[in-house]
Design an enzyme around this catalytic site. Structure first.
Site, short mmCIF file in Angstrom:
data_model
loop_
_atom_site.label_atom_id
_atom_site.label_comp_id
_atom_site.label_asym_id
_atom_site.label_seq_id
_atom_site.Cartn_x
_atom_site.Cartn_y
_atom_site.Cartn_z
N LEU A 14 0.85 -1.18 0.00
CA LEU A 14 0.00 0.00 0.00
C LEU A 14 0.89 1.24 0.00
CD1 LEU A 14 -2.69 -0.96 2.69
CD2 LEU A 14 -2.97 -0.91 0.21
N GLU B 18 -8.22 3.82 8.55
CA GLU B 18 -8.78 3.40 7.26
C GLU B 18 -8.76 1.87 7.19
OE1 GLU B 18 -10.09 2.65 3.53
OE2 GLU B 18 -8.06 2.05 4.04
N1 LIG Z 1 -5.49 0.29 -1.86
C1 LIG Z 1 -6.20 -0.83 -1.87
O1 LIG Z 1 -7.39 -0.83 -1.51
C2 LIG Z 1 -5.57 -2.11 -2.33
C3 LIG Z 1 -6.32 -3.29 -2.34
C4 LIG Z 1 -5.72 -4.45 -2.81
C5 LIG Z 1 -4.41 -4.43 -3.28
N2 LIG Z 1 -3.71 -3.26 -3.25
C6 LIG Z 1 -2.36 -3.20 -3.79
O2 LIG Z 1 -2.41 -3.65 -5.14
C7 LIG Z 1 -1.22 -4.37 -5.45
C8 LIG Z 1 -1.57 -5.79 -5.86
O3 LIG Z 1 -2.55 -5.76 -6.90
P1 LIG Z 1 -2.23 -6.25 -8.40
O4 LIG Z 1 -3.31 -5.69 -9.26
O5 LIG Z 1 -0.82 -5.93 -8.72
O6 LIG Z 1 -2.30 -7.82 -8.29
P2 LIG Z 1 -3.48 -8.85 -7.84
O7 LIG Z 1 -4.70 -8.66 -8.64
O8 LIG Z 1 -3.61 -8.88 -6.38
O9 LIG Z 1 -2.76 -10.20 -8.26
C9 LIG Z 1 -2.58 -10.49 -9.62
C10 LIG Z 1 -2.51 -11.98 -9.76
O10 LIG Z 1 -3.71 -12.56 -9.24
C11 LIG Z 1 -4.11 -13.64 -10.06
N3 LIG Z 1 -5.38 -13.28 -10.68
C12 LIG Z 1 -5.90 -12.03 -10.86
N4 LIG Z 1 -7.13 -12.13 -11.41
C13 LIG Z 1 -7.38 -13.45 -11.57
C14 LIG Z 1 -8.47 -14.18 -12.08
N5 LIG Z 1 -9.58 -13.57 -12.54
N6 LIG Z 1 -8.40 -15.52 -12.09
C15 LIG Z 1 -7.29 -16.16 -11.62
N7 LIG Z 1 -6.22 -15.51 -11.12
C16 LIG Z 1 -6.26 -14.18 -11.11
C17 LIG Z 1 -3.01 -13.84 -11.06
O11 LIG Z 1 -2.11 -14.70 -10.40
P3 LIG Z 1 -1.15 -15.74 -11.19
O12 LIG Z 1 -0.09 -14.89 -11.84
O13 LIG Z 1 -0.64 -16.63 -10.12
O14 LIG Z 1 -2.02 -16.43 -12.20
C18 LIG Z 1 -2.41 -12.45 -11.21
O15 LIG Z 1 -1.08 -12.44 -11.67
C19 LIG Z 1 -0.35 -4.29 -4.21
O16 LIG Z 1 0.48 -3.15 -4.30
C20 LIG Z 1 -1.37 -4.10 -3.10
O17 LIG Z 1 -0.79 -3.48 -1.94
C21 LIG Z 1 -4.27 -2.12 -2.80
#
Ligand SMILES: NC(=O)c1ccc[n+]([C@@H]2O[C@H](COP(=O)([O-])OP(=O)(O)OC[C@H]3O[C@@H](n4cnc5c(N)ncnc54)[C@H](OP(=O)(O)O)[C@@H]3O)[C@@H](O)[C@H]2O)c1
Length: 185
Positions: free
Chosen positions: A24, A31
């Site tokens: 984050l 929050e």
């Molecule tokens: N501010 C907020 O409210 C908040 C909330 C959540 C996260 N975050 C931040 O967001 C970042 C992470 O998010 P991100 O978008 O980079 O990654 P993410 O969506 O958490 O992870 C991506 C991975 O999830 C799997 N995936 C995603 N959609 C899928 C689906 N429909 N079916 C199967 N597998 C799926 C895949 O894994 P595989 O590669 O293993 O197939 C993909 O590579 C971090 O920095 C975190 O701190 C912030």
């Protein structure tokens, strides 16, 4: 068997950023408490809410806070072959995860379903007719981010007021933010 509805919940800053380097961009204790409250509260004590997240979001949670307690943790991945330790369910698609939560034996154990990120999971969820609400904390500040909350259709999701959600501007560490709830119209 009716498909359970689900609601994404996120915090995004001015440029809709939600993450940076797998973490984050901010540390806002209250929050985070809001996130915990909304995603944990159930109408019936014997049920739990589910949180569905992508693999990177799961591993972005510090190990000591994994799984998110009192919630049924679902991890989405195409590459993992085993459910990560602590998680309750591994699924290779969002549809399959929702289907499992909507049918026996989980159907009666699960109350609300929240989508807790990241970008592609939020996007896919908000394109579904089963998406009920969007809980979006607007962090009214600029942060350098590499991960963003997707656009959503404001003709479909309208801002609503929910008596259980504070509507006044919050402030923590000199950063102002407000809780918004959008609901499918
Ligand atoms: N501010 C907020 O409210 C908040 C909330 C959540 C996260 N975050 C931040 O967001 C970042 C992470 O998010 P991100 O978008 O980079 O990654 P993410 O969506 O958490 O992870 C991506 C991975 O999830 C799997 N995936 C995603 N959609 C899928 C689906 N429909 N079916 C199967 N597998 C799926 C895949 O894994 P595989 O590669 O293993 O197939 C993909 O590579 C971090 O920095 C975190 O701190 C912030």
């Amino acid at each position: 068997m009716p498909t359970k509805k689900f609601s994404p919940i996120a915090a995004a800053c001015n440029n809709m950023g939600i993450g940076k380097n797998g973490d984050l961009p901010w540390r806002l204790r209250n929050e985070m408490k809001f996130f915990t409250r909304v995603t944990s509260e159930t109408q019936e004590k014997c049920k739990q809410n589910a949180v569905i997240m992508g693999r990177k979001t799961w591993f972005s949670i510090p190990e000591k806070y994994r799984p998110l307690n009192n919630r049924f943790n679902v991890v989405l991945s195409h590459t993992l072959t085993d459910c990560p330790p602590g998680a309750d369910l591994l699924s290779s698609t969002l549809d399959e995860a929702i289907k499992k939560l909507s049918e026996p034996p989980l159907e009666d154990k699960i109350d609300k379903v929240f989508i807790t990120g990241g970008t592609s999971v939020y996007r896919e969820s908000m394109e579904s007719e089963h998406c009920h609400r969007i809980y979006l904390t607007r962090i009214m500040a600029d942060f350098d981010c590499d991960t963003f909350f997707p656009e959503f259709d404001k003709n479909v999701f309208k801002l609503v007021s929910d008596p259980s959600i504070p509507d006044e501007i919050q402030e923590e560490k000199g950063i102002q933010y407000k809780f918004e709830v959008y609901e499918r119209s």
